[in-house]
Motif scaffolding. Structure first.
Motif, PDB file in Angstrom:
ATOM      1  N   SER A   9       4.329  -5.174   7.062  1.00 18.25           N
ATOM      2  CA  SER A   9       3.436  -5.949   7.935  1.00 18.25           C
ATOM      3  C   SER A   9       2.198  -6.455   7.214  1.00 18.25           C
ATOM      4  CB  SER A   9       2.994  -5.078   9.112  1.00 18.25           C
ATOM      5  OG  SER A   9       2.200  -3.992   8.636  1.00 18.25           O
ATOM      6  N   GLY A  10       1.821  -5.756   6.142  1.00 16.58           N
ATOM      7  CA  GLY A  10       0.609  -6.142   5.428  1.00 16.58           C
ATOM      8  C   GLY A  10      -0.609  -5.364   5.875  1.00 16.58           C
ATOM      9  N   ASN A  11      -0.514  -4.626   6.977  1.00 14.15           N
ATOM     10  CA  ASN A  11      -1.641  -3.818   7.444  1.00 14.15           C
ATOM     11  C   ASN A  11      -1.709  -2.520   6.641  1.00 14.15           C
ATOM     12  OD1 ASN A  11      -2.232  -5.723   9.489  1.00 14.15           O
ATOM     13  ND2 ASN A  11      -0.647  -4.814  10.785  1.00 14.15           N
ATOM     14  N   GLY A  12      -2.035  -2.650   5.357  1.00 12.33           N
ATOM     15  CA  GLY A  12      -2.087  -1.498   4.475  1.00 12.33           C
ATOM     16  C   GLY A  12      -0.733  -1.134   3.907  1.00 12.33           C
ATOM     17  N   SER A  13       0.311  -1.836   4.338  1.00  9.90           N
ATOM     18  CA  SER A  13       1.670  -1.548   3.885  1.00  9.90           C
ATOM     19  C   SER A  13       2.089  -2.556   2.820  1.00  9.90           C
ATOM     20  CB  SER A  13       2.632  -1.610   5.076  1.00  9.90           C
ATOM     21  OG  SER A  13       3.954  -1.429   4.651  1.00  9.90           O
ATOM     22  N   MET A 262      -3.975   5.228  -4.539  1.00 10.62           N
ATOM     23  CA  MET A 262      -5.415   5.407  -4.715  1.00 10.62           C
ATOM     24  C   MET A 262      -6.204   4.338  -3.970  1.00 10.62           C
ATOM     25  SD  MET A 262      -6.019   8.175  -6.199  1.00 10.62           S
ATOM     26  CE  MET A 262      -7.770   7.838  -6.041  1.00 10.62           C
ATOM     27  N   ARG A 263      -5.689   3.131  -3.955  1.00  9.02           N
ATOM     28  CA  ARG A 263      -6.354   2.055  -3.199  1.00  9.02           C
ATOM     29  C   ARG A 263      -6.442   2.435  -1.723  1.00  9.02           C
ATOM     30  NH1 ARG A 263      -4.152  -1.934  -0.071  1.00  9.02           N
ATOM     31  NH2 ARG A 263      -5.486  -3.758   0.281  1.00  9.02           N
ATOM     32  N   GLN A 264      -5.339   2.969  -1.180  1.00 11.90           N
ATOM     33  CA  GLN A 264      -5.331   3.335   0.234  1.00 11.90           C
ATOM     34  C   GLN A 264      -6.247   4.522   0.509  1.00 11.90           C
ATOM     35  OE1 GLN A 264      -3.745   1.367   2.518  1.00 11.90           O
ATOM     36  NE2 GLN A 264      -5.033   2.563   3.912  1.00 11.90           N
ATOM     37  N   ILE A 265      -6.258   5.501  -0.376  1.00  9.15           N
ATOM     38  CA  ILE A 265      -7.140   6.659  -0.226  1.00  9.15           C
ATOM     39  C   ILE A 265      -8.603   6.206  -0.165  1.00  9.15           C
ATOM     40  CG2 ILE A 265      -8.078   8.675  -1.465  1.00  9.15           C
ATOM     41  CD1 ILE A 265      -5.146   9.158  -2.425  1.00  9.15           C
ATOM     42  N   LEU A 266      -8.964   5.278  -1.049  1.00  8.40           N
ATOM     43  CA  LEU A 266     -10.337   4.779  -1.083  1.00  8.40           C
ATOM     44  C   LEU A 266     -10.653   3.972   0.181  1.00  8.40           C
ATOM     45  CD1 LEU A 266     -10.365   3.752  -4.833  1.00  8.40           C
ATOM     46  CD2 LEU A 266     -11.788   5.537  -3.805  1.00  8.40           C
ATOM     47  N   LYS A 267      -9.705   3.162   0.639  1.00  7.73           N
ATOM     48  CA  LYS A 267      -9.935   2.369   1.844  1.00  7.73           C
ATOM     49  C   LYS A 267     -10.092   3.263   3.075  1.00  7.73           C
ATOM     50  CE  LYS A 267      -7.584  -1.451   2.586  1.00  7.73           C
ATOM     51  NZ  LYS A 267      -8.597  -2.513   2.591  1.00  7.73           N
ATOM     52  N   ASP A 268      -9.378   4.399   3.099  1.00 10.09           N
ATOM     53  CA  ASP A 268      -9.420   5.282   4.257  1.00 10.09           C
ATOM     54  C   ASP A 268     -10.774   6.001   4.384  1.00 10.09           C
ATOM     55  OD1 ASP A 268      -6.865   4.594   4.938  1.00 10.09           O
ATOM     56  OD2 ASP A 268      -5.928   6.389   4.072  1.00 10.09           O
TER      57      ASP A 268
END
Length: 270
Positions: A9-13, A262-268
């Motif tokens: 979907s692009g929502n973080g995926s 790591m990108r997702q961890i930082l965004k969270d």
């Protein structure tokens, strides 16, 4: 015919597509995985590294490549596609030929990745439309033009590709666009294609695949050999994700999976 695969979907995926070149002459790893056993071993290793799907190609698309017949292309692919599908892998097949696409879909391929966006073979759009598969339509050109208005040429090309898809009855929900980095473009236009990726997504409202792995732009701008382009590839792909790319087509799967985690961890943390 053809497995169903859900486009992120692009929502973080973001999906990581691992490259398996069953060719003697691809620019980065030509000949390494031509034997079915070697291609299968490599595909399994990429899946173990975290690849969401595998993109199998049996005809090089590098500049100056040697064309092969549809029969030869499928002969290289058939033992690899069938085995990987049977083992549960999501398989994409990189081809411009409807004959090869049809055989791959019958063998269970879930994605057809066409570097000429349905414009090389008049039967391709219908073959994909008659399946449940996803189509990746890439922008391409026969000649490089330094004066090219890239966005206008994207529009010209993709309008044609999407018209072919619509005529064949292929739903837009099964279509992904690829800006075509490294295909018929100057190095400056290759950079522009990544930088303006968000505009392409906004123009058509369709998901975008980015394929920059180890490409010549990194040799041009960084002076790196093909085996030394991981850092440039990672940086460019992460930038592309920020612009809206939802599929990354890469040789180095594990490193991209780590970078995206790591990108997702930082965004969270926000």
């Amino acid at each position: 015919m053809g497995k169903h695969w859900k486009i992120p979907s692009g929502n973080g995926s973001v999906a990581v597509m691992g490259i398996v070149n069953v060719t003697p002459d691809s620019f980065s790893d030509g000949g390494q995985f031509l034997r079915p056993e070697a291609a299968l071993e490599h595909g399994r290793a990429l899946l173990a590294d975290g690849a969401d799907l595998l993109d199998l190609g049996a005809e090089s698309t590098r500049p100056g490549f040697e064309p092969v017949t549809a029969e030869e292309e499928w002969a290289r692919l058939s033992p690899v596609v069938g085995t990987l599908v049977a083992e549960g892998a999501v398989v994409s097949v990189d081809t411009t030929k409807a004959f090869v696409a049809k055989r791959a879909l019958e063998a269970g391929a879930a994605v057809i990745n066409d570097v000429w966006g349905f414009q090389a073979d008049p039967e391709m759009a219908s073959v994909v439309a008659d399946s449940d598969a996803v189509a990746v339509l890439m922008h391409n050109r026969h000649e490089v033009d330094a004066a090219l208005d890239l966005r206008a040429d994207w529009r010209r090309f993709f309008d044609c590709s999407l018209e072919l898809a619509e005529r064949a009855g292929l739903e837009q929900e099964r279509i992904v666009l690829d800006p075509g980095v490294g295909f018929g473009k100057t190095q400056a236009q290759n950079v522009e294609a990544v930088a303006r990726l968000g505009e392409l997504r906004a123009e058509y409202g369709l998901p975008v695949l980015l394929g920059v792995s180890r490409k010549s732009m990194f040799g041009h701008f960084l002076g790196r050999a093909a085996s030394e382009r991981l850092a440039g590839t990672l940086a460019t792909n992460l930038y592309g994700v920020e612009q809206g790319a939802v599929i990354l087509r890469v040789h180095d799967v594990r490193e991209h999976v780590d970078a995206l985690k790591m990108r997702q961890i930082l965004k969270d943390v926000r």
